[in-house]
Design an enzyme around this catalytic site. Structure first.
Site, PDB file in Angstrom:
ATOM      1  N   SER A   1       0.680  -1.240   0.141  1.00 40.14           N
ATOM      2  CA  SER A   1      -0.066  -0.013  -0.154  1.00 40.14           C
ATOM      3  C   SER A   1       0.836   1.344  -0.040  1.00 40.14           C
ATOM      4  CB  SER A   1      -0.734  -0.123   1.316  1.00 40.14           C
ATOM      5  OG  SER A   1      -1.499   1.182   1.318  1.00 40.14           O
TER       6      SER A   1
ATOM      7  N   TYR B   1      -0.505  -0.452   9.677  1.00 39.84           N
ATOM      8  CA  TYR B   1      -1.098  -1.014   8.353  1.00 39.84           C
ATOM      9  C   TYR B   1       0.348  -0.918   7.627  1.00 39.84           C
ATOM     10  CZ  TYR B   1      -3.523  -1.882   4.136  1.00 39.84           C
ATOM     11  OH  TYR B   1      -3.826  -2.473   2.742  1.00 39.84           O
TER      12      TYR B   1
ATOM     13  N   LYS C   1       2.707  -3.990   6.191  1.00 42.36           N
ATOM     14  CA  LYS C   1       2.630  -4.372   4.428  1.00 42.36           C
ATOM     15  C   LYS C   1       4.162  -4.099   4.258  1.00 42.36           C
ATOM     16  CE  LYS C   1      -1.480  -4.985   3.319  1.00 42.36           C
ATOM     17  NZ  LYS C   1      -1.853  -6.512   2.547  1.00 42.36           N
TER      18      LYS C   1
END
Lengths: 329, 329
Positions: free
Chosen positions: B123, B147, B151
């Protein structure tokens, strides 16, 4: 303050523990207790003015790490790792110790009433680059070995945990540390210490690369200074980036050998024999040979690597006798 | 070939499965079997010319993932994730799904007789930067949210495993995908879809930032095209760097609203009300608004994001009716 050294039985851990025992303080704050943790309980440093606990255990075992990081711990120095050659030979062992170990360290730290400083040793091996590279502080980590990949993952984990206030981490990407005590081993970087250490012990050494080959290095003394600095420094200015490229030195092999000759004479220098090894050259040829290290120098207060002659002399002063004894020489 | 989609019940997973059912092939190779895996068994796409297995399970459970990645699997599309707002609210859940899930995926892939292609959705959230940034392909990932950190850790793991020949991974760092079907949610990026989707449904929407605010976006259609490309592409030229910044689009909110007006008329545009939200602005203000994406474009063959009008129309064509039905409108 209370300090835990994970990997306290390794050569840097032992040196750091001795230094703490000698100084009795870090950054002006007295050391009140020290816990040393390694696969086998590490020896306590002599003459420590504070209690020392020595524990044996597996750093990937959360319960064992929690025992080593008891309430009241203010600083955790996380040196426990499977090194590069071993992590390359055994992927699962590398993941277990280098990744799951760091997860266990974070888990233990989160159980403390307030977030401890965590000093994590990452590595120059987390970068690619090669001989021509001079890596800036914002260089992307594209590791070409499992050890470097696992260290970079640990950095991301600890930086995020710092942002969240679970820990207060500083990750030092150590250069190739030379002169390491001990014996030659199968690590591709082994020669960087061997070409100095072996001749100082009166033993021959082989040089697998040319004398123009440059390496990003630091001395064990400097690595310990950086660890001490990171244990006590103000991290307020670090922002989201908790990784530090410390001010090591880009040294050519020929310059290292010239320093050896100045310190120990031409006979020592003559013990180093050129034995080209394309396999070793191919591996170490991918490592970055220089970093700008501006942030560490100018903004974070990390001290400079001492000159090469002093680096050679430091081994003689600090490690020669013990290495001789350990190796039965 | 046999394909497994982990997270096959999410909106991208469902769209990809439908597309596979329609095309019957990827990169010229026929699809022989498809496994869809999510917390609950995902619905099989209609009219698939190949058998479809639907499995329910936890992606962080190695046994469940191994069941989904059976011998013969050639491509694993790993979309299963805890998204940004949830990973920020629940650190342990994020680590479990986003990190340990990816470890379980690697473990299952290693049990296959030959290394499968793994397409992993990373992302734009793995980068910092802000409105002024135009990030080059070698930009360092300094995530400012859990997050993104998780990732980036997954990317490192899969790149190293690719180097070792365990898998053959491509990690696509998806832009903010808009127009997402569904409902507004608490994600800071929710407005990027809501300001288009809600008016197209005849509902009001709030805009928490100014019209000059720029976002790095892609359409669901484009994301599916990129996934398909990554499933079949030649990875020989990627080297150690398995991460791709695909050619999304840097779009200002005002331009997105102008496209809405061109496609759906001034009444739709008038449903968007400016409602400044400094908390949302502070979060999304840290996201990079543009990437050069040169490597993906020029060397890796990823296709360009279509213009904004087409992006708006695509939602009308692909998702409007289903969204209306799902939301009982």
């Amino acid at each position: 303050m209370s300090i835990t050294i994970l990997g306290g039985g390794g050569f840097l851990g032992l040196k750091l523990a001795r230094r703490l025992a000698r100084d009795g303080q870090v950054g002006g704050r007295p050391v009140e207790a020290l816990t040393l943790f390694d696969l086998r309980p590490p020896p306590a440093p002599e003459g420590a003015p504070f209690p020392v606990r020595s524990l044996g255990g597996d750093v990937s075992d959360p319960a064992a790490v929690a025992e080593a990081v008891q309430p009241g711990t203010r600083v955790v120095v996380h040196l426990a790792a499977v090194v590069s050659a071993q992590a390359e030979a055994d992927f699962d062992l590398g993941l277990k110790v280098n990744l799951h170990g760091t997860l266990a360290v974070l888990s233990a730290c989160r159980a403390l009433p307030s977030p401890p400083r965590v000093v994590f040793t990452s590595s120059v091996a987390s970068f690619g680059g090669g001989q021509g590279a001079v890596l800036p502080d914002d260089a992307r980590q594209v590791p070409e070995n499992s050890y470097g990949a696992q260290k970079a993952m640990g950095e991301l984990l600890l930086a995020d945990a710092s942002r969240r206030g679970m820990v207060d981490a500083v990750s030092i990407r150590l250069p190739t540390v030379t002169v390491r005590p001990g014996r030659p081993n199968k690590a591709a970087s082994s020669f960087v210490s061997a070409i100095l250490r072996e001749p100082l012990l009166g033993l021959p050494a082989e040089l697998p690369v040319g004398e123009d080959f440059a390496v990003w290095i630091c001395s064990p003394r400097r690595a310990v200074e950086w660890l001490l600095h990171a244990m006590g420094m103000d991290t307020a200015g670090m922002g989201a980036d908790r990784g530090v490229n410390p001010p090591g030195m880009s040294a050519k092999v020929g310059d290292m050998l010239a320093a050896l000759e100045r310190v120990a004479g031409p006979a020592a220098r003559a013990l180093v024999r050129r034995a080209p090894d394309p396999a070793v050259a191919a591996i170490v040829g991918g490592w970055p040979a220089a970093f700008t290290a501006e942030r560490a120098r100018a903004r974070l207060g990390f001290s400079e690597q001492e000159p090469l002659d002093e680096l050679v002399r430091a081994f003689v002063e600090d490690d020669l006798e013990e290495t001789r004894r350990d190796r039965g020489l």
